[in-house]
Design an enzyme around this catalytic site. Structure first.
Site, PDB file in Angstrom:
ATOM      1  N   ASP A  12       0.897  -1.039  -0.472  1.00 44.32           N
ATOM      2  CA  ASP A  12       0.029   0.175  -0.153  1.00 44.32           C
ATOM      3  C   ASP A  12       0.942   1.333  -0.351  1.00 44.32           C
ATOM      4  O   ASP A  12       0.530   2.002   0.723  1.00 44.32           O
ATOM      5  CB  ASP A  12      -0.958  -0.492   1.348  1.00 44.32           C
ATOM      6  CG  ASP A  12      -1.648  -1.710   1.211  1.00 44.32           C
ATOM      7  OD1 ASP A  12      -2.566  -2.337   0.257  1.00 44.32           O
ATOM      8  OD2 ASP A  12      -2.363  -1.459   2.568  1.00 44.32           O
ATOM      9  N   LYS A  15       1.658   2.024  -4.570  1.00 40.02           N
ATOM     10  CA  LYS A  15       2.362   1.629  -6.440  1.00 40.02           C
ATOM     11  C   LYS A  15       1.342   2.013  -7.388  1.00 40.02           C
ATOM     12  O   LYS A  15       1.359   2.274  -9.121  1.00 40.02           O
ATOM     13  CB  LYS A  15       2.422   0.344  -6.338  1.00 40.02           C
ATOM     14  CG  LYS A  15       3.633  -0.047  -5.221  1.00 40.02           C
ATOM     15  CD  LYS A  15       3.334  -2.093  -4.863  1.00 40.02           C
ATOM     16  CE  LYS A  15       2.908  -2.300  -4.389  1.00 40.02           C
ATOM     17  NZ  LYS A  15       1.716  -2.106  -3.103  1.00 40.02           N
ATOM     18  N   GLY A  39      -4.910  -4.344  -4.243  1.00 38.96           N
ATOM     19  CA  GLY A  39      -5.537  -3.483  -4.327  1.00 38.96           C
ATOM     20  C   GLY A  39      -4.985  -1.712  -4.929  1.00 38.96           C
ATOM     21  O   GLY A  39      -4.062  -0.846  -3.880  1.00 38.96           O
ATOM     22  N   HIS A  40      -4.680  -1.710  -5.986  1.00 38.54           N
ATOM     23  CA  HIS A  40      -3.339  -0.665  -6.364  1.00 38.54           C
ATOM     24  C   HIS A  40      -4.428   0.723  -6.849  1.00 38.54           C
ATOM     25  O   HIS A  40      -5.092   0.530  -7.808  1.00 38.54           O
ATOM     26  CB  HIS A  40      -3.255  -1.391  -7.332  1.00 38.54           C
ATOM     27  CG  HIS A  40      -2.026  -2.047  -7.066  1.00 38.54           C
ATOM     28  ND1 HIS A  40      -0.680  -2.653  -7.531  1.00 38.54           N
ATOM     29  CD2 HIS A  40      -1.888  -2.233  -5.838  1.00 38.54           C
ATOM     30  CE1 HIS A  40      -0.360  -3.170  -7.425  1.00 38.54           C
ATOM     31  NE2 HIS A  40      -1.031  -3.524  -5.909  1.00 38.54           N
ATOM     32  N   GLN A 221       1.974  -5.814  -3.342  1.00 35.79           N
ATOM     33  CA  GLN A 221       2.555  -5.956  -2.505  1.00 35.79           C
ATOM     34  C   GLN A 221       3.545  -5.479  -1.491  1.00 35.79           C
ATOM     35  O   GLN A 221       3.384  -4.180  -1.699  1.00 35.79           O
ATOM     36  CB  GLN A 221       2.322  -7.381  -1.262  1.00 35.79           C
ATOM     37  CG  GLN A 221       1.739  -7.917  -1.290  1.00 35.79           C
ATOM     38  CD  GLN A 221       0.247  -9.038  -2.633  1.00 35.79           C
ATOM     39  OE1 GLN A 221       1.024  -9.770  -3.581  1.00 35.79           O
ATOM     40  NE2 GLN A 221      -0.669  -8.514  -3.196  1.00 35.79           N
TER      41      GLN A 221
HETATM   42  P1  GDP Z   1      -1.115   0.628  -3.202  1.00 34.20           P
HETATM   43  O1  GDP Z   1      -1.418  -0.974  -2.950  1.00 34.20           O
HETATM   44  O2  GDP Z   1       0.648   0.271  -3.557  1.00 34.20           O
HETATM   45  O3  GDP Z   1      -1.153   0.673  -4.885  1.00 34.20           O
HETATM   46  O4  GDP Z   1      -2.151   1.657  -2.027  1.00 34.20           O
HETATM   47  P2  GDP Z   1      -3.241   1.464  -2.000  1.00 34.20           P
HETATM   48  O5  GDP Z   1      -4.340   2.308  -3.363  1.00 34.20           O
HETATM   49  O6  GDP Z   1      -3.429   0.619  -1.473  1.00 34.20           O
HETATM   50  O7  GDP Z   1      -3.410   2.846  -0.454  1.00 34.20           O
HETATM   51  C1  GDP Z   1      -2.517   3.986  -1.199  1.00 34.20           C
HETATM   52  C2  GDP Z   1      -3.417   5.586  -0.780  1.00 34.20           C
HETATM   53  O8  GDP Z   1      -2.769   6.151  -0.802  1.00 34.20           O
HETATM   54  C3  GDP Z   1      -4.440   5.223  -1.478  1.00 34.20           C
HETATM   55  O9  GDP Z   1      -5.612   5.760  -1.380  1.00 34.20           O
HETATM   56  C4  GDP Z   1      -3.956   6.223  -2.748  1.00 34.20           C
HETATM   57  O10 GDP Z   1      -4.856   7.045  -3.513  1.00 34.20           O
HETATM   58  C5  GDP Z   1      -3.648   7.041  -1.634  1.00 34.20           C
HETATM   59  N1  GDP Z   1      -1.751   7.927  -2.347  1.00 34.20           N
HETATM   60  C6  GDP Z   1      -1.243   7.763  -3.333  1.00 34.20           C
HETATM   61  N2  GDP Z   1      -0.469   8.352  -3.016  1.00 34.20           N
HETATM   62  C7  GDP Z   1      -0.106   9.764  -2.178  1.00 34.20           C
HETATM   63  C8  GDP Z   1       0.244  10.923  -1.630  1.00 34.20           C
HETATM   64  O11 GDP Z   1       1.519  10.713  -2.130  1.00 34.20           O
HETATM   65  N3  GDP Z   1      -0.555  11.395  -1.099  1.00 34.20           N
HETATM   66  C9  GDP Z   1      -1.822  10.726  -0.543  1.00 34.20           C
HETATM   67  N4  GDP Z   1      -2.937  11.664  -0.213  1.00 34.20           N
HETATM   68  N5  GDP Z   1      -2.606   9.673  -0.724  1.00 34.20           N
HETATM   69  C10 GDP Z   1      -1.956   9.274  -1.812  1.00 34.20           C
HETATM   70  P1  IMO Z   2      -0.755  -4.118  -2.774  1.00 36.47           P
HETATM   71  O1  IMO Z   2      -0.129  -4.241  -3.064  1.00 36.47           O
HETATM   72  C1  IMO Z   2      -0.925  -4.910   2.486  1.00 36.47           C
HETATM   73  C2  IMO Z   2      -0.678  -8.389   3.594  1.00 36.47           C
HETATM   74  C3  IMO Z   2      -2.632  -8.632   4.238  1.00 36.47           C
HETATM   75  C4  IMO Z   2      -1.448 -10.085   4.933  1.00 36.47           C
HETATM   76  C5  IMO Z   2      -0.805 -10.460   4.541  1.00 36.47           C
HETATM   77  C6  IMO Z   2      -0.664 -12.294   3.488  1.00 36.47           C
HETATM   78  O2  IMO Z   2      -2.768  -2.864  -2.308  1.00 36.47           O
HETATM   79  O3  IMO Z   2       0.044  -3.333  -1.538  1.00 36.47           O
HETATM   80  P2  IMO Z   2      -2.734 -13.001   1.653  1.00 36.47           P
HETATM   81  O4  IMO Z   2      -3.787 -12.269   1.304  1.00 36.47           O
HETATM   82  O5  IMO Z   2      -1.041 -12.572   1.219  1.00 36.47           O
HETATM   83  O6  IMO Z   2      -1.977 -14.909   2.058  1.00 36.47           O
HETATM   84  O7  IMO Z   2      -1.955 -11.742   2.901  1.00 36.47           O
HETATM   85  O8  IMO Z   2       0.003 -10.131   3.057  1.00 36.47           O
HETATM   86  N1  IMO Z   2      -1.066  -8.261   2.728  1.00 36.47           N
HETATM   87  C7  IMO Z   2      -1.224  -7.255   1.746  1.00 36.47           C
HETATM   88  N2  IMO Z   2      -0.970  -5.693   2.674  1.00 36.47           N
HETATM   89  N3  IMO Z   2      -1.261  -4.637   0.586  1.00 36.47           N
HETATM   90  C8  IMO Z   2      -1.494  -5.568   0.089  1.00 36.47           C
HETATM   91  O9  IMO Z   2      -1.274  -5.579  -1.337  1.00 36.47           O
HETATM   92  C9  IMO Z   2      -1.096  -6.804   0.253  1.00 36.47           C
HETATM   93  N4  IMO Z   2      -1.474  -8.067  -0.120  1.00 36.47           N
HETATM   94  C10 IMO Z   2      -1.277  -8.810   0.897  1.00 36.47           C
HETATM   95  O10 IMO Z   2      -2.866  -7.719   4.864  1.00 36.47           O
HETATM   96  O11 IMO Z   2      -1.057  -9.676   6.025  1.00 36.47           O
HETATM   97 MG    MG Z   3      -2.749  -1.775  -1.830  1.00 34.75          MG
END
Ligand code: GDP
Ligand code: IMO
Ligand code: MG
Length: 420
Positions: A12, A15, A39-40, A221
């Site tokens: 998270d 990415k 979840g991107h 991840q």
């Molecule tokens: P990912 O899994 O690495 O793609 O990240 P996620 O989408 O799960 O979580 C990142 C969250 O932060 C999302 O809600 C994005 O919209 C938000 N986000 C990404 N970059 C920034 C930033 O620079 N500032 C803020 N405030 N939010 C951001």
């Molecule tokens: P993105 O790509 C954050 C965590 C789960 C759990 C562990 C194992 O959005 O960054 P799994 O479902 O793979 O068996 O879970 O890894 N986990 C993540 N945490 N971002 C993710 O993906 C994750 N994918 C798995 O919360 O602790």
């Molecule tokens: Mg994510």
């Protein structure tokens, strides 16, 4: 030529947004591991989209998006995702490709994930329950079914054979939920999946490399969730690091050039497992609320804390990171004081090494403190306009890691990024 974007923490890191930002410079965006546990998040206009399996370059109409063999794919999630991106004007029929070697997540994998987690009680991993662990177990256990198998006339027989095997395991777990509705959904989604572009991923990508096309490999991840180098057993089941690009796409190491690592300006983790810099006080609550730190896939609150340079340094080492993108810097805007963890105190010894079993020993983080910048950075477009206090923060991190922080993301929007 292949560049990689991956997360350096526990996932998270942002990415989705960063891959979408960089995608304009590439011809192909390819996911190399993970599955619907990811979840991107990215924005298309003012619409928020969360992608789970489709690569984050999908909203660039002239780019190819490839789901590589290292991914485990749930057809049900894929169908829903395709419908969602189509509603936003994206033509997935022409620009989404799937490797025939990609393993499938079956309904029984999801059931096994749930049964296994339940049986662990307090020791549970905190899995997203998407069937990731059981699907990768069937891959390494040499039982799994792959996308290419869907085109075989014996697919249903193979499916039933594996399902019976799974049923015996589920019986052992005393798991008796009716998964018939999941199976109906699955077979419906399988028919949909068969209509997509199924290719031999490794030849497909090599043809592109030979003709000078640029590939961007998108990680899911984060490095601290890597099955080998993460905080085992509280990890996911795939190779989330740059080495995973080679096996997850069929690309030899010498083709990889830039490894772009993403870190938040602080740190989060969702699920169980060690997190030395976790803050369970009001600063932790502040980061969670200001940063909207709730899981993009499961909605669970994320644990929050200060940035951990010991873990980041380790992640840079195992990935060969060449440049860093720091996201969510704007979330720190109103803090008077910031901290970074520069070493761990374990058994009375100070160390900058990530220990073998973080969860079996007491780790006290040793911090370096900084004055906060206390101003709104979300509209800044240029590095030279960043506040002095922020420059101090970034410089310290640069020097500690020996890798340049070349980009700072200062908001979730597509154009909220400061390039160095
Ligand atoms: P990912 O899994 O690495 O793609 O990240 P996620 O989408 O799960 O979580 C990142 C969250 O932060 C999302 O809600 C994005 O919209 C938000 N986000 C990404 N970059 C920034 C930033 O620079 N500032 C803020 N405030 N939010 C951001
Ligand atoms: P993105 O790509 C954050 C965590 C789960 C759990 C562990 C194992 O959005 O960054 P799994 O479902 O793979 O068996 O879970 O890894 N986990 C993540 N945490 N971002 C993710 O993906 C994750 N994918 C798995 O919360 O602790
Ligand atoms: Mg994510």
């Amino acid at each position: 030529m292949v560049d990689v974007i991956l997360g350096l923490q526990w996932g998270d890191e942002g990415k989705g947004k960063i891959v979408d930002y960089f995608a304009k410079n590439y011809d192909i965006i390819a996911r190399f591991q993970g599955g619907p546990n990811a979840g991107h998040t990215l924005y298309v206009g003012d619409k928020k989209v969360v992608l789970h399996q489709i690569p984050s370059g999908i909203f660039h109409p002239d780019k190819i998006n490839l789901i590589g063999n290292g991914v485990v794919l749930d057809p049900v999630t894929l169908k829903k995702e395709c419908e969602a991106v189509e509603a936003l004007g994206c033509n997935y029929k022409s620009n989404l490709f799937i490797s025939e070697r990609t393993h499938l997540i079956l309904p029984t994998h999801r059931a096994l994930d749930k049964a296994s987690e339940t049986s662990k009680g307090n020791d549970k991993i905190g899995s997203t329950l998407k069937g990731i662990g059981p699907a990768y177990m069937d891959k390494t256990g040499r039982n799994g079914l792959r996308v290419g198998d869907l085109l075989d006339k014996n697919f249903t027989t193979q499916y039933i054979k594996l399902r019976l095997k799974h049923q015996r395991l589920l019986d052992n777990f005393n798991f008796h939920e009716d998964i018939t509705p999941w199976e109906e959904e699955f077979f419906d989604a399988v028919e949909f999946l068969k209509t997509l572009n199924i290719v031999n991923g490794e030849y497909f990508i090599h043809e592109k490399i030979k003709t000078g096309k640029r590939i961007l490999a998108e990680g899911a991840q984060g490095s601290m969730l890597d099955v080998d180098f993460g905080t085992f057993p509280f990890v996911t089941s795939s190779s989330t690091i740059s080495a995973g690009v080679c096996s997850g796409l069929g690309i030899a190491p010498q083709f990889i050039k830039e490894v772009i690592g993403i870190t938040k300006a602080y740190c989060t983790r969702v699920g169980s497992g060690p997190f030395p810099t976790e803050l369970t006080d009001e600063t932790g609550d502040f980061l969670r609320n200001a940063g909207n730190e709730f899981g993009s896939t499961t909605g669970r609150p994320r644990r929050c804390g200060w940035i951990d340079l010991v873990a980041l340094n380790f992640a840079c080492m195992i990935n060969g990171v060449t440049q860093i993108v720091m996201t969510k810097a704007d979330i720190l805007d109103s803090l008077e004081e910031l901290k970074v963890c520069k070493s761990y105190l374990t058994n009375g010894q100070e160390t900058t090494t990530v220990p073998f079993q973080m969860n079996r020993i007491e780790i006290s983080p040793i911090y370096h403190s900084f004055e906060g910048w206390n101003s709104d950075i979300s509209k800044i477009k240029d590095f030279s306009a960043l506040p002095d206090q922020m420059n101090n923060y970034i410089r310290f991190i640069n020097n500690y890691l020996g890798v340049p922080v070349n980009y700072i993301s200062n908001g979730p929007g597509r154009d909220q990024i400061v390039a160095g």
